[in-house]
Design an enzyme around this catalytic site. Structure first.
Site, short mmCIF file in Angstrom:
data_model
loop_
_atom_site.label_atom_id
_atom_site.label_comp_id
_atom_site.label_asym_id
_atom_site.label_seq_id
_atom_site.Cartn_x
_atom_site.Cartn_y
_atom_site.Cartn_z
N HIS A 65 0.83 -1.21 0.00
CA HIS A 65 0.00 0.00 0.00
C HIS A 65 0.87 1.27 0.00
CE1 HIS A 65 -3.66 2.33 1.20
NE2 HIS A 65 -2.75 3.12 1.74
N GLU A 66 1.79 1.32 0.95
CA GLU A 66 2.63 2.52 1.06
C GLU A 66 3.55 2.67 -0.16
OE1 GLU A 66 1.62 4.55 3.12
OE2 GLU A 66 0.52 3.25 4.49
N HIS B 227 1.75 4.56 -2.77
CA HIS B 227 1.87 6.01 -2.55
C HIS B 227 3.27 6.50 -2.92
CE1 HIS B 227 -1.95 6.77 -0.63
NE2 HIS B 227 -1.75 5.89 0.32
N GLU C 115 -4.70 7.83 -3.34
CA GLU C 115 -5.14 6.54 -2.79
C GLU C 115 -5.45 5.53 -3.90
OE1 GLU C 115 -4.82 6.40 0.39
OE2 GLU C 115 -5.80 4.52 0.96
#
Lengths: 504, 504
Positions: B263-264, B267, B293
């Protein structure tokens, strides 16, 4: 409104904000040296320059100058009178420097440091030379703008050691050099001390555990600070309760990490010891770098290289670090860490030769500022000075003029503070030995609270309430002198090497 | 002088300086969450507030407003016209907010976060309540000062998702909720999927090595970024070439670290992908948090929870992480990481229920801003909403209203962007599946360059050249809709659970 009047309150707000900017710049630099990814360096140089420019804008704000003039000094107590004095000096100094110079200094420092990191392992002064040339030009410009009585170097020295003049300290340093030479000659004629490192490696994790143990034992508050690794050990203060020390770990030489962390802990405990009532004010600072260095040197050398210290720690280090340390006794370690040899690298120098390394830098940077020396001539002048002062031949610039990062970062007038720290540390120790007659037994039992308590009372808590001379006079009863330092060296190294004599 | 005129050049300098302040604030926050010693938090709150105030001063400088009016827009190219539009909006928004409010917001956020860190493990909303009450009052004040058409929440939402209105998104969210409910009911009636965790621990070092491997494989540049541990995973951008992600490591559940770092990384790779020509300008930003997101969700869920991903990584994870993973096949892991269960904690929620967690927060924070709800009533309203939306009973506030840090930090209007990210990610994936017909085989072979390349071209490189709606329209050919997301869920979970149906 406080009892000191609305103008004081407005001033104090501004002074606290200025302290914040210094703290933020400190974090940017800490991160740059410990955690920042490789490719982040250009942007970091810009960020540091931006903070410096804002700080400079605030520092030179005419409204601040106006406040500083309007304060009713009659209403102030002693701490606030000291703050005002410091704030006026800082403002007066800053308004002489244009913002563009500040930006160029910060930017050249960041770039210069990056160049130094390439130049040193490559042993190639040419990589650094253009950045250092630019930096020397900027520092000359800065010194002239700040003002001086003909000796440009004084303006730079005054930033780190307020009030000290090159013409005052240079003869003192030559007396010191002559006395050191006498001791060094006596030692050179004696049998060398045995070392204990036997070529085995000492894994980093064990070294790390030992340094963390020492840090905590000495009294460094790890809830209000931390330890990290970096290429060059340093300490920095992000806040009164956020003081950071770093060390390097060399698996071949476990004493490298130990002494660097004792040294940095000395700095760190000083900054953890300011009066919380004056957090974020100009009083929550040491009055000079020499005063600061007195603490790191006292802990590193006078405590950390003493026999009692190793009576306590030799078995602990043997257990945690292993390798060459297994079974080493206190006397073995004591002799090992006090071997004296003229060498090439300042940060590895023993207590007898260390100040000679400093003197080389002092005379060269003073000559650079006097324009008696150019940056292009610096490597050769360095090598000549090492032969003259220490009797050693520099094989390449990586172990010569490139060994320290300071000049690349614009730190001129900084090196003498290392030698002053040594002198102050011995002045303090002479007094401590009287005030704390059990200090040897305490250190030998790993009890450092009495020593830290004494330093808190006499050095740390006052912060910048007094200038360095007054602080040391109150703490030791003496003006700056090299005599306690030479006495300390003879008392320690005389018996170790079986030589006798004394300062002249 | 550039071809865009001297006024443009002056403006660009100012915009770059503003970007620097955002970067510096990001470092202060990163350090606070990863490395800062415990006792440093009060001073850090002051430092962050100081930077925010300076940033606000610069942002509201009348000379900047004057420049923004004087720029000759006819001379600008498309990127610079976009920069000017963003800069004008930011200036116009900032001048409505007094510096004192900025300082109180920053200070209350830091203090609130510290209170949250105590309150959550203590399961005691009372610890947080005074800080959150103050924060809600400040956010209401901020929203009113920024301006709105009667719906105060819109002013806050606009900061994170420019142009979006609550009245527009609320009905879309209710359609989504109804469709999700239909899928969830079908899944609830089916046999549950088997898990693979067998109670064994998975030591942190192996998990760390695996997450570093995944990070590098996906395309996160570790020379221009780093990974650290923190209590709550996050990503932050210190500079274009200094992008930092964090993860938490749970030895009982190795998938926690894996999915948080995917997830990170989503980003982080976005922020590493902006056009270097626009580094430190308003164009080196995502146009909204929903757009941001979309990247983290696409990588975490659509890629990271896919069967091909685990065809490649199940054996690697078994080798590096061990424990329950030894011998687990791709299908085993695929089923394990796609188990659907209505639960208490948003960050642990599956793809089907996740948006329902977001909707709870959206309706509550909107009610707080409408003053239909007070902070004191919040825990009970939270628990009611969880029962209504997810059918679960909240046992204590630690697993209820205290689970997220966002509100403590003043992030109101932020949660909806998580749901928008999910919708955008599925819109993008529909188009990617057409443009890159081999994407399944690529992911199954651990080849992520084609996907990252597509995202670089269509999403990352443009930065803030377009607003989110236009960016997504160009990339996907579609306006915001929840249909691709529901189609994606049915196509994946229908076969997994042996249920059929479709969105209504």
């Amino acid at each position: 409104m406080s009892e000191f009047g609305p103008e004081w309150d407005a001033l104090e707000l501004r002074l606290r904000e200025l302290a914040e900017f210094r703290r933020i710049a400190a974090l940017l630099a800490w991160d740059q040296h410990t955690t920042m990814p490789r490719r982040g360096s250009d942007a970091r140089a810009r960020a540091i320059a931006t903070i410096r420019v804002v700080q400079h804008e605030r520092q030179t704000d005419p409204a601040l100058g106006d406040l500083l003039q309007r304060i009713d000094t009659g209403r102030l107590d002693r701490p606030r009178a000291a703050m005002l004095r410091i704030a006026r000096r800082d403002h007066d100094r800053a308004i002489r420097l244009p913002a563009d110079l500040i930006r160029r200094l910060a930017f050249t420092a960041s770039r210069g440091e990056a160049a130094w990191e390439l130049a040193r392992p490559a042993r190639d002064f040419g990589i650094l030379q253009p950045f250092l040339t630019e930096m020397v030009a900027l520092k000359r410009e800065q010194a002239d703008l700040m003002g001086h009585d003909g000796e440009r170097y004084d303006a730079l020295l005054d930033v780190f050691e307020p009030g000290l003049r090159a013409a005052y300290v240079a003869p003192l340093f030559e007396l010191l050099a002559a006395d050191l030479r006498r001791l060094l000659d006596a030692i050179a004629a004696a049998a060398p001390l045995p070392g204990i490192l036997n070529g085995r490696l000492h894994p980093a994790p064990g070294q790390w555990r030992f340094t963390m143990r020492v840090l905590a034992d000495l009294g460094f508050d790890l809830d209000a600070g931390r330890q990290d690794r970096s290429a060059h050990p340093f300490s920095t203060t992000i806040a009164l309760r956020d003081v950071r020390v770093t060390t390097r770990v060399d698996e071949a030489d476990p004493f490298s990490a130990v002494f660097s962390i004792i040294h940095e802990a000395g700095h760190g405990m000083y900054d953890q010891g300011f009066d919380p009532a004056f957090e974020d004010t100009p009083l929550a600072e040491a009055p000079s770098l020499g005063a600061h260095e007195s603490q790191s040197r006292l802990w590193e050398n006078i405590v950390g290289r003493s026999l009692p210290f190793w009576e306590h720690y030799a078995p602990v280090m043997g257990e945690l670090v292993g390798g060459s340390l297994v079974g080493a006794g206190a006397q073995d370690v004591f002799r090992h860490v006090n071997r004296v040899t003229p060498s090439l690298i300042r940060v590895e120098a023993d207590e007898v030769t260390y100040n000679l390394h400093v003197l080389v830098r002092f005379e060269l940077e003073r000559a650079l500022m006097r324009e008696e020396l150019s940056v292009a001539e610096l490597p050769e002048a360095w090598n000549d000075a090492y032969m003259r002062r220490l009797g050693v031949r520099v094989p390449h610039d990586g172990d010569g003029v490139l060994q320290d990062v300071h000049w690349s970062e614009g730190l001129f007038g900084y090196f003498p503070t290392y030698a002053l720290g040594n002198l102050y540390s011995a002045m303090l120790w002479r007094r401590i030995s009287t005030d704390l007659p059990d200090i040897g037994a305490d250190v030998g039992a790993g009890r450092f609270e009495p020593l830290l308590g004494w330093l808190r009372d006499h050095v740390h808590t006052p912060g910048y309430l007094y200038n360095t001379g007054e602080l040391m006079l109150r703490a030791t009863g003496s003006e700056l002198t090299h005599e306690p330092f030479m006495d300390y060296l003879w008392e320690k190294f005389g018996p170790l090497y079986g030589v006798s004599g004394a300062r002249a």
